[in-house]
Design a protein around this motif. Structure first.
Motif, PDB file in Angstrom:
ATOM      1  N   ARG A 314       0.828  -1.200   0.000  1.00 11.81           N
ATOM      2  CA  ARG A 314       0.000   0.000   0.000  1.00 11.81           C
ATOM      3  C   ARG A 314       0.865   1.254   0.000  1.00 11.81           C
ATOM      4  O   ARG A 314       0.603   2.213  -0.745  1.00 11.81           O
ATOM      5  CB  ARG A 314      -0.933  -0.010   1.219  1.00 11.81           C
ATOM      6  CG  ARG A 314      -1.750   1.265   1.416  1.00 11.81           C
ATOM      7  CD  ARG A 314      -2.614   1.583   0.232  1.00 11.81           C
ATOM      8  NE  ARG A 314      -3.604   0.510  -0.027  1.00 11.81           N
ATOM      9  CZ  ARG A 314      -4.387   0.488  -1.091  1.00 11.81           C
ATOM     10  NH1 ARG A 314      -4.274   1.446  -2.023  1.00 11.81           N
ATOM     11  NH2 ARG A 314      -5.262  -0.496  -1.255  1.00 11.81           N
ATOM     12  N   VAL A 318       1.158   4.192  -2.995  1.00  7.63           N
ATOM     13  CA  VAL A 318       0.855   5.595  -2.718  1.00  7.63           C
ATOM     14  C   VAL A 318       2.041   6.506  -3.046  1.00  7.63           C
ATOM     15  O   VAL A 318       1.874   7.585  -3.636  1.00  7.63           O
ATOM     16  CB  VAL A 318       0.439   5.778  -1.245  1.00  7.63           C
ATOM     17  CG1 VAL A 318       0.350   7.266  -0.887  1.00  7.63           C
ATOM     18  CG2 VAL A 318      -0.895   5.087  -0.981  1.00  7.63           C
ATOM     19  N   ALA A 445      -4.307   9.665   5.910  1.00 12.27           N
ATOM     20  CA  ALA A 445      -4.856   9.572   4.561  1.00 12.27           C
ATOM     21  C   ALA A 445      -4.685   8.168   3.985  1.00 12.27           C
ATOM     22  O   ALA A 445      -5.601   7.625   3.355  1.00 12.27           O
ATOM     23  CB  ALA A 445      -4.180  10.602   3.648  1.00 12.27           C
ATOM     24  N   VAL A 446      -3.491   7.574   4.199  1.00 12.89           N
ATOM     25  CA  VAL A 446      -3.244   6.231   3.671  1.00 12.89           C
ATOM     26  C   VAL A 446      -4.152   5.220   4.354  1.00 12.89           C
ATOM     27  O   VAL A 446      -4.687   4.297   3.715  1.00 12.89           O
ATOM     28  CB  VAL A 446      -1.769   5.841   3.848  1.00 12.89           C
ATOM     29  CG1 VAL A 446      -1.532   4.400   3.404  1.00 12.89           C
ATOM     30  CG2 VAL A 446      -0.860   6.776   3.054  1.00 12.89           C
ATOM     31  N   GLN A 448      -7.079   5.719   5.508  1.00 13.28           N
ATOM     32  CA  GLN A 448      -8.419   5.866   4.955  1.00 13.28           C
ATOM     33  C   GLN A 448      -8.553   5.112   3.632  1.00 13.28           C
ATOM     34  O   GLN A 448      -9.536   4.410   3.389  1.00 13.28           O
ATOM     35  CB  GLN A 448      -8.729   7.353   4.744  1.00 13.28           C
ATOM     36  CG  GLN A 448     -10.103   7.636   4.171  1.00 13.28           C
ATOM     37  CD  GLN A 448     -11.227   7.204   5.103  1.00 13.28           C
ATOM     38  OE1 GLN A 448     -11.088   7.286   6.326  1.00 13.28           O
ATOM     39  NE2 GLN A 448     -12.337   6.741   4.527  1.00 13.28           N
ATOM     40  N   VAL A 449      -7.512   5.245   2.773  1.00 10.29           N
ATOM     41  CA  VAL A 449      -7.535   4.535   1.489  1.00 10.29           C
ATOM     42  C   VAL A 449      -7.531   3.024   1.721  1.00 10.29           C
ATOM     43  O   VAL A 449      -8.266   2.281   1.072  1.00 10.29           O
ATOM     44  CB  VAL A 449      -6.323   4.952   0.634  1.00 10.29           C
ATOM     45  CG1 VAL A 449      -6.235   4.099  -0.629  1.00 10.29           C
ATOM     46  CG2 VAL A 449      -6.417   6.424   0.256  1.00 10.29           C
ATOM     47  N   GLU A 452     -10.959   1.794   2.931  1.00  8.90           N
ATOM     48  CA  GLU A 452     -11.939   1.736   1.850  1.00  8.90           C
ATOM     49  C   GLU A 452     -11.708   0.530   0.948  1.00  8.90           C
ATOM     50  O   GLU A 452     -12.645   0.050   0.300  1.00  8.90           O
ATOM     51  CB  GLU A 452     -11.890   3.030   1.043  1.00  8.90           C
ATOM     52  CG  GLU A 452     -12.379   4.242   1.820  1.00  8.90           C
ATOM     53  CD  GLU A 452     -12.161   5.546   1.077  1.00  8.90           C
ATOM     54  OE1 GLU A 452     -11.556   5.497  -0.024  1.00  8.90           O
ATOM     55  OE2 GLU A 452     -12.589   6.607   1.581  1.00  8.90           O
ATOM     56  N   ALA A 453     -10.437   0.048   0.910  1.00  2.00           N
ATOM     57  CA  ALA A 453     -10.120  -1.138   0.110  1.00  2.00           C
ATOM     58  C   ALA A 453     -10.321  -2.430   0.898  1.00  2.00           C
ATOM     59  O   ALA A 453     -10.018  -3.512   0.400  1.00  2.00           O
ATOM     60  CB  ALA A 453      -8.686  -1.048  -0.394  1.00  2.00           C
ATOM     61  N   THR A 457      -6.094  -1.710   9.175  1.00  2.00           N
ATOM     62  CA  THR A 457      -5.431  -0.408   9.353  1.00  2.00           C
ATOM     63  C   THR A 457      -4.674  -0.317  10.681  1.00  2.00           C
ATOM     64  O   THR A 457      -4.170   0.751  11.029  1.00  2.00           O
ATOM     65  CB  THR A 457      -6.474   0.724   9.286  1.00  2.00           C
ATOM     66  OG1 THR A 457      -7.467   0.508  10.313  1.00  2.00           O
ATOM     67  CG2 THR A 457      -7.152   0.758   7.927  1.00  2.00           C
TER      68      THR A 457
END
Length: 501
Positions: A314, A318, A445-446, A448-449, A452-453, A457
């Motif tokens: 991930r 990014v 921010a990462v 959150q991405v 969503e995937a 986290t």
């Protein structure tokens, strides 16, 4: 693209000079002569020789073992050489090489400017255990221009392989005994073109009792040259090249800002604005690389059973390559070419004010004092305000002070170097604090991405907590009063050194 770094020295000699005993060179235990061969190189440049004027050469060479297109760019104490295969074209350099020189060429066509033919007799200089220290080539050269002018000469080139620069000192002594000395013009193409290649600008060694313009001009020329050289590395997408080019932008902005009294602001302030723009574009790519590296390092220290999900992948998706396309777009823009034109003009003919005629002894101490006061104000504000944003501003002021110290070092000597080191210690400490600030924001921010995937986290929260703790440690360790006192003392001593020199 093949890349190598070369460090060599060129020696001028008469046509009948005999090669001395090369075993006299320090460390050389065997001389192994190699078969002779011939080389022909066609050189390409703009009509006004923009590449050669910057110490850069672009050629198509045949003969020997290194047939191909070669681009040589000054780097460190030598040159970086980029190789591409010959290809079909004899008149158009390969696009990858054209792209690398775009910052110097700036849209102008590349044309054939000279041809150099060399009959070469090489010898390998071997040290202990058969280690190849260097190669000495005995070259008989004929250079010609498209207009039909020719010139012929003989020279030696000594190029390091696995030896050290000490070998050059030894060679200088041995060759001098034979009446051979370093060539005034080391590049064959430059000797072929003669006075068509203008000499480098003559810069006087600055002194405290001489005009401060000499001090500022030397720094200006140096940093404009550095920016041009780092352009190539930035175009190649190297993180270090992007970083160093950004630093050159900052040093130039700081110079034009710190020494405003001696420069016409109507001309230099717009250049500072454009340098800010360029540094900002470079900063996006540099910051992404720095954050990626920091988070990878933190992750590597985490117990494996606490790292859930494809965290490394991930982070790679990014950050890897982020901002690089924007850098290439900026470096290929007319806006950037215009900036380079203006920087070249500034370096060639700075817009001095009357104050530039004042001595460095009079002007430079005031500049150091002004930059220290800027740091002190911001450091004091950090003690009474939100610590992280205020300390970031203090860090930027410490950088200005450091760059000012670098500028005056040729005159102030070791006192300026000590101020430079002290300011660098501050910027490094606060720089890490800023890294933690940025990385914590990025981690949110990462995460959150990733969420969503459908990815775990937990690891991002762990890294955020680690950086939050590190930030608290760095803030607690930064003693504002002690730091201000230390930089004040170093600044005072540097100012005294300037006045006494």
């Amino acid at each position: 693209m093949k890349i190598q770094h070369e460090v060599e020295a060129t020696y001028a000699l008469a046509d009948d000079t005999v090669v001395p005993d090369l075993l006299l060179l320090d460390g050389v235990q065997e001389v192994r002569q190699q078969p002779a061969f011939s080389l022909t190189a066609a050189y390409f440049d703009t009509a006004d020789l923009a590449l050669l004027r910057s110490g850069v050469s672009l050629r198509r060479r045949t003969g020997g073992v290194a047939d191909g297109w070669h681009l040589k760019v000054p780097a460190g104490g030598g040159r970086d050489e980029f190789h591409r295969p010959l290809g079909r074209s004899t008149a158009t350099p390969p696009k990858p090489l054209r792209d690398l020189v775009a910052g110097w060429v700036r849209g102008e066509p590349l044309v054939h400017v000279a041809t150099v033919h060399t009959d070469r007799t090489p010898s390998l200089l071997l040290g202990a255990d058969g280690l190849v220290l260097a190669e000495l080539t005995d070259d008989r050269v004929t250079g010609s221009t498209p207009e039909g002018e020719t010139v012929a000469w003989r020279e030696w080139e000594l190029e390091l392989v696995d030896g050290t620069a000490d070998l050059f000192d030894s060679a200088d002594q041995v060759f001098a005994a034979a009446g051979v000395h370093r060539a005034e013009v080391s590049r064959k193409v430059a000797r072929t073109l003669g006075d068509r290649v203008p000499p480098a600008p003559r810069l006087w060694m600055p002194a405290a009792d001489e005009p401060v313009s000499r001090l500022v001009h030397a720094r200006l020329v140096e940093q404009v040259d550095v920016l041009g050289r780092r352009d190539v590395d930035a175009r190649r997408g190297t993180d270090e090249g992007v970083h160093k080019m950004r630093v050159a932008c900052r040093r130039l902005r700081a110079l034009l800002g710190s020494f405003r009294p001696v420069l016409d602001r109507e001309q230099t302030d717009p250049v500072r604005d454009e340098l800010r723009w360029l540094a900002g574009v470079l900063g996006q790519a540099r910051d992404a690389a720095a954050i990626h590296g920091r988070l990878r390092d933190l992750l590597a220290d985490e117990p494996r059973d606490l790292v859930h999900g494809p965290v490394l992948g991930r982070l790679r998706s990014v950050y890897e390559g982020r901002g690089k396309d924007e850098v290439l777009a900026a470096l290929g823009s007319q806006r950037y070419f215009d900036l380079r034109d203006r920087l070249d003009q500034l370096a060639a003919d700075p817009p001095w004010t009357e104050r530039a005629e004042a001595s460095a002894r009079d002007v430079a101490p005031k500049v150091l004092h002004k930059e220290f006061k800027r740091f002190r104000r911001r450091a004091d504000a950090a003690a009474a305000d939100e610590p992280e944003p205020a300390l970031h501003e203090a860090r930027k002021a410490a950088k200005r002070l450091r760059y000012a110290a670098e500028t005056v070092e040729p005159v102030a000597g070791k006192k300026a170097r000590r101020l430079d080191r002290a300011a660098h210690h501050v910027t490094s400490h606060l720089g890490e604090l800023q890294d933690t600030t940025v990385s914590r924001s990025e981690l949110l921010a990462v995460a959150q991405v990733a969420s969503e995937a459908g990815e775990p986290t937990f690891a991002y929260g762990r890294l955020h907590a680690l950086d939050e703790a590190r930030a608290s440690t760095l803030i607690a360790a930064f003693r504002v009063r002690a730091t201000v006192a230390r930089l004040k003392a170093r600044t005072r001593k540097a100012r005294k050194a300037l006045r006494r020199t």
